[in-house]
Design a protein around this motif. Structure first.
Motif: not given
Length: 196
Positions: A30-34, A41-48, A4-8
């Motif tokens: 958002s879809e790519m992270i999902d 992957y965890t949410s943090e790893e996906a964002v990284a 959420i923070e990354f997308l904002a």
């Protein structure tokens, strides 16, 4: 950093783009992270894996594709390729699957025949022969004498003993055959569906 923070932050960095393009870009990432999260992957790893908000925003504004985008496209193509392989390969793999099932079924029927039908036919043969000899004993006594009667009764007793022994063996083989058939089908379905 969370999704959420990354997308904002991404939405803020690309705010100079037209609103529709901003929404499409945010929705895409958002879809790519999902998808990365679904892959384990965890949410943090996906964002990284996206490569940082500033880097992604700079590449989006420059009209370039990010390395995360390229990796994501490759991953999507692999998934879609496998799906198409399954769909297009159906005329090949489905008959092979049916053939394998028929072979397992044939082996089960052969095992059933060997384990259950053959021993029980021996039981019936020995038992019927013993009964026939016992039934013939009075006629043998009258027609042939005492020695022939002893021989007939002895043969009938041997056949009766063989009937009892073959009954015990048939029961044991039937039990083993049932277990073997069950194990065969269980193994086939484990192989097919991968359940352990």
């Amino acid at each position: 950093m969370q999704k959420i923070e990354f997308l904002a932050l991404l939405r803020q960095r690309i705010a100079i783009l037209p609103p529709r393009e901003i929404e499409q870009t945010v929705e895409y990432y958002s879809e790519m992270i999902d998808d990365y999260i679904e892959s384990g992957y965890t949410s943090e790893e996906a964002v990284a894996k996206m490569g940082g908000v500033d880097n992604v925003a700079a590449q989006v504004l420059a009209g370039e594709q990010t390395p995360a985008y390229d990796a994501y496209v490759v991953q999507k193509r692999k998934k879609n390729g496998l799906l198409w392989l399954v769909i297009l390969g159906f005329p090949l793999w489905f008959p092979l699957l049916i053939t394998a099932f028929c072979l397992v079924l044939t082996a089960a029927i052969a095992l059933l025949t060997l384990a259950m039908v053959t021993p029980w036919s021996l039981v019936v043969s020995f038992g019927a022969s013993a009964i026939a000899l016992f039934a013939a004993a009075p006629a043998v006594l009258v027609g042939e004498g005492l020695a022939a009667l002893a021989l007939t009764v002895g043969a009938a007793l041997i056949l009766a003993a063989l009937c009892i022994l073959s009954t015990m063996a048939a029961l044991h083989l039937s039990r083993l055959g049932g277990k073997g058939i069950g194990a065969m089908f269980k193994g086939f379905f484990k192989l097919l569906f991968g359940r352990r």
